[in-house]
Design an enzyme around this catalytic site. Structure first.
Site, PDB file in Angstrom:
ATOM      1  N   ALA A  50       0.965  -1.607   0.272  1.00  0.00           N
ATOM      2  CA  ALA A  50      -0.390  -0.157  -0.507  1.00  0.00           C
ATOM      3  C   ALA A  50       0.519   0.872  -0.008  1.00  0.00           C
ATOM      4  CB  ALA A  50      -1.161  -0.257   1.285  1.00  0.00           C
ATOM      5  N   ASP A 261      -3.565  -2.570   4.112  1.00  0.00           N
ATOM      6  CA  ASP A 261      -4.366  -2.033   2.522  1.00  0.00           C
ATOM      7  C   ASP A 261      -4.997  -0.955   2.830  1.00  0.00           C
ATOM      8  OD1 ASP A 261      -3.192  -4.446   1.805  1.00  0.00           O
ATOM      9  OD2 ASP A 261      -2.671  -3.018   0.512  1.00  0.00           O
TER      10      ASP A 261
END
Ligand code: MRU
Length: 358
Positions: A50, A261
């Site tokens: 991420a 994420d």
């Protein structure tokens, strides 16, 4: 190559990334020179994780504006990058930040401003992840004390911070055994990593650590984690994802630390598929389960995990072409299963995120 390495470099005209689709077999770099190449790198996961996706998207905006920076072009650049991957919120956070800085500017100033802002995002990610390491270190130190482990001697002043790999013991009693899933090390960020950052910090502080590295089917990001730990000389053992429950039952896991994420405002956390099963096994065996992520991974606009979009990837990733396949790339771990979230600010309960700012 030695840790620490920055995953993304640039010179104001091009961006150079480490191609993660070729690791750990091969260390290869790719030069990105335009919007399409940046979007492709994110889509096919040459860059992944991420925070690194967010930084690459920011640099993708800068690359995209080299070809023109009027309102129409800015919209195309933001839309193209925004459609690359849905779950990692750092992507959308970075694009929103770029837009808020660039949109009010005259077109002539936007390109230079985009490079400046992308650099700031990358720099901040590096600093945030280093702080995550410092903030997660006490929980590993506490696990070591609980096991009665004598503190190892600290590295000599000015000496090499990276220790040589110790042979992995058959019995994991003399070390803190940390399990992780996917890759949330420096490869997944601009530098330092998230879940692995406290492990690097503990290793540098002389605490004996051993990492159970979950293979992470179907794309095997666990091999990236194993590769990183190998470079750093940190003892690790690669396991099949499904071995996690047994190892916990056998009391061979002191804690689990994973990345994220997207974290909803209530602490529900999306991470690589398989994370939730580990959290359930932790609950069954009384093993603390931690999430480590910068605040840029918290989506305060998303009240709960049910609102997190889950990326569906291709059947080819499961190695089949003529069968019906479902391939959700992420799952959501409810906040109630999370012992704490480690950010650049502190370690706190998952349901107490309100007020945190990147
Ligand atoms: O599909 P990926 O490899 O981009 O997924 C990455 C993960 O799920 C990581 O655990 C997460 O992004 C945290 S990375 C610091």
């Amino acid at each position: 190559m030695a840790y620490p390495l920055r995953t993304i470099q640039e010179d104001g005209q091009a961006v150079v990334i480490l191609d993660q689709t070729r690791l750990p077999r091969e260390t290869a770099f790719v030069r990105l020179t335009n919007l399409e190449e940046a979007a492709h790198a994110i889509r096919v996961m040459q860059v992944r994780g991420a925070p690194l996706i967010g930084a690459t998207a920011a640099y993708g905006v800068a690359l995209g504006l080299l070809a023109g920076a009027d309102d129409g072009r800015l919209a195309v650049v933001l839309d193209t990058l925004g459609e690359t991957r849905p779950t990692a919120v750092n992507l959308h956070w970075a694009l929103a930040r770029m837009k808020s800085v660039l949109a009010p500017l005259p077109a002539t100033d936007r390109c230079a401003a985009a490079w400046r802002e992308a650099r700031a995002i990358a720099r901040e990610d590096e600093a945030a992840n280093a702080a995550i390491g410092r903030n997660g270190l006490p929980l590993i130190a506490a696990a070591a004390r609980k096991k009665g482990l004598p503190p190892a001697p600290l590295p000599k002043e000015g000496g090499d911070q990276v220790r040589q790999a110790a042979p992995v013991q058959a019995e994991h009693a003399g070390t803190v055994n940390i399990m992780t899933h996917c890759n949330a090390g420096w490869l997944a960020t601009v530098a330092h990593g998230t879940a692995i950052s406290p492990i690097y910090a503990a290793h540098a502080a002389g605490i004996p650590v051993h990492v159970w590295v979950s293979e992470t089917r179907p794309r095997n990001q666990g091999l990236l984690t194993a590769w990183e730990l190998e470079q750093a000389g940190i003892p690790y053992t690669l396991i099949a994802d499904n071995a996690a429950g047994l190892l916990m039952m056998q009391d061979k896991v002191d804690c689990v630390i994973v990345g994220a994420d997207r974290i909803a405002a209530n602490g529900d956390t999306a991470n690589k598929v398989g994370t939730y099963l580990k959290a359930l096994a932790c609950k069954a065996h009384g093993v603390p389960f931690y999430v480590a992520a910068p605040v840029s991974t918290i989506d305060f606009a998303c009240p709960a995990g049910t609102g997190i979009p889950i990326e569906e990837r291709s059947a080819a990733e499961l190695g089949v072409s003529h069968m019906r396949v479902a391939n959700p790339a992420f799952d959501v771990t409810p906040a109630g299963l999370i012992a704490g979230i480690i950010t650049e600010h502190d370690l706190r309960p998952a349901d107490q995120l309100a007020g945190l700012k990147p």
